[in-house]
Design an enzyme around this catalytic site. Structure first.
Site, PDB file in Angstrom:
ATOM      1  N   CYS A 200       0.824  -1.215   0.000  1.00 41.02           N
ATOM      2  CA  CYS A 200       0.000   0.000   0.000  1.00 41.02           C
ATOM      3  C   CYS A 200       0.857   1.263   0.000  1.00 41.02           C
ATOM      4  CB  CYS A 200      -0.928   0.011   1.203  1.00 41.02           C
ATOM      5  SG  CYS A 200      -2.184  -1.290   1.184  1.00 41.02           S
ATOM      6  N   PHE A 201       2.072   1.128   0.506  1.00 41.19           N
ATOM      7  CA  PHE A 201       2.969   2.284   0.602  1.00 41.19           C
ATOM      8  C   PHE A 201       4.194   2.137  -0.305  1.00 41.19           C
ATOM      9  CE2 PHE A 201       0.892   1.571   4.713  1.00 41.19           C
ATOM     10  CZ  PHE A 201       0.160   2.737   4.824  1.00 41.19           C
TER      11      PHE A 201
END
Length: 316
Positions: A284-285
């Site tokens: 997600c990052f």
């Protein structure tokens, strides 16, 4: 063929009989050929022939084809269009595309006896073969040497447009809701697909290094600097297939986005001294966490094990 290509391609590249495609709001607008004909009336003077040539070339370019397309005869344009459609079908139904090509290339007059086809299309629905007429009473009309081109065109029209219209229309509305506008018509299907899916070609580690941020590396002591150099050297040395796996492990996608520096940022985080643990990714990052490995070989072993053995998640 994927829905992204359909957005920019199928609905405009494959209208049967030269009919115009539906506009995003459901209305029907003039085709590029019709616009070219209208434009031709305003081209005059001593250079009329050159003006007409420019109009024809522009109309072809507007439809995503080679500028030469607008200068071809009607029969040559038909062959060009059929070849484009067969190329698309071959991506997901290669046997069907090959069979239709063989039908078109057959030179004898006994097409109906050799191929035994009628104006129908078939598809598999969860193990059951379903037959669809391509024209009214299609089951009663044999495919012959005289009508085989029409049969191929209608079959291609059905498989690329009609058979997926119920699923494609909601997709198209959603796509145009976000990306609608006149600018979309300037792109070829392949270009839109590239922007959405990214490039499937191998990527250069130095491009990724240029947009990488480092987390937890403190004062950049000698060991930390050495670890980072090992990491980028390994990315240079591993195979293109493993680089795709690495990208999928870190970002969730195995393709590099087209606009590399616009949105994508990767973070390389130092997690601690437990060198027995595998690297950890937070997709997600776009973050990869590594440990203070004692050698380049140890880092390589742990990284390869992580990217090859992880299952990850995604949509099929």
């Amino acid at each position: 063929m994927n829905p992204i290509s359909l957005v920019a391609g199928t609905q405009t590249r494959y209208p049967l009989g030269g009919l115009s495609a539906s506009a995003p709001n459901g209305s029907t607008g003039p085709s590029a050929a019709a616009s070219a004909a209208a434009a031709a009336t305003s081209v005059g003077g001593a250079s009329t022939r050159f003006g007409m040539t420019g109009v024809a070339a522009a109309a072809a370019a507007a439809e995503g084809r080679s500028p030469i397309y607008g200068l071809l005869s009607a029969s040559a344009q038909l062959r060009y269009q059929i070849n484009e459609m067969l190329s698309d079908v071959s991506q997901f139904r290669p046997h069907l595309a090959r069979g239709l090509r063989q039908l078109l290339q057959y030179r004898e007059d006994d097409v109906e006896d050799v191929f035994c086809l009628t104006f129908e299309a078939t598809y598999d629905a969860y193990g059951e073969v379903v037959t669809v007429p391509l024209v009214p009473n299609g089951s009663q009309i044999l495919v012959t040497s005289q009508n085989r081109v029409e049969y191929v065109m209608r079959y291609l029209q059905w498989i690329l447009n009609d058979s997926v219209s119920r699923q494609f229309e909601p997709f198209r509305r959603g796509f145009y809701y976000v990306c609608g506008g006149n600018a979309l018509s300037l792109f070829k299907p392949e270009e839109i697909e590239l922007m959405v899916h990214g490039s499937g070609e191998d990527w250069r580690p130095e491009d990724l290094r240029a947009i990488t941020e480092y987390v937890g590396f403190g004062r950049w002591e000698e060991g930390e600097k050495q670890l980072v150099e090992w990491f980028w050297a390994i990315l240079e040395e591993i195979s293109p297939a493993d680089r795709k796996l690495f990208l999928a492990f870190v970002t969730g996608a195995d393709r590099m986005p087209l606009a590399l520096g616009c949105k994508l940022k990767m973070k390389l985080a130092l997690l601690g001294d437990d060198c027995n643990r595998l690297p950890i990714a937070h997709t997600c990052f776009n973050q990869l966490g590594i440990w203070m490995y004692r050698s380049k070989e140890e880092l390589l072993e742990k990284l390869i094990m992580a990217i090859r053995e992880s299952e990850g998640f995604g949509l099929k």
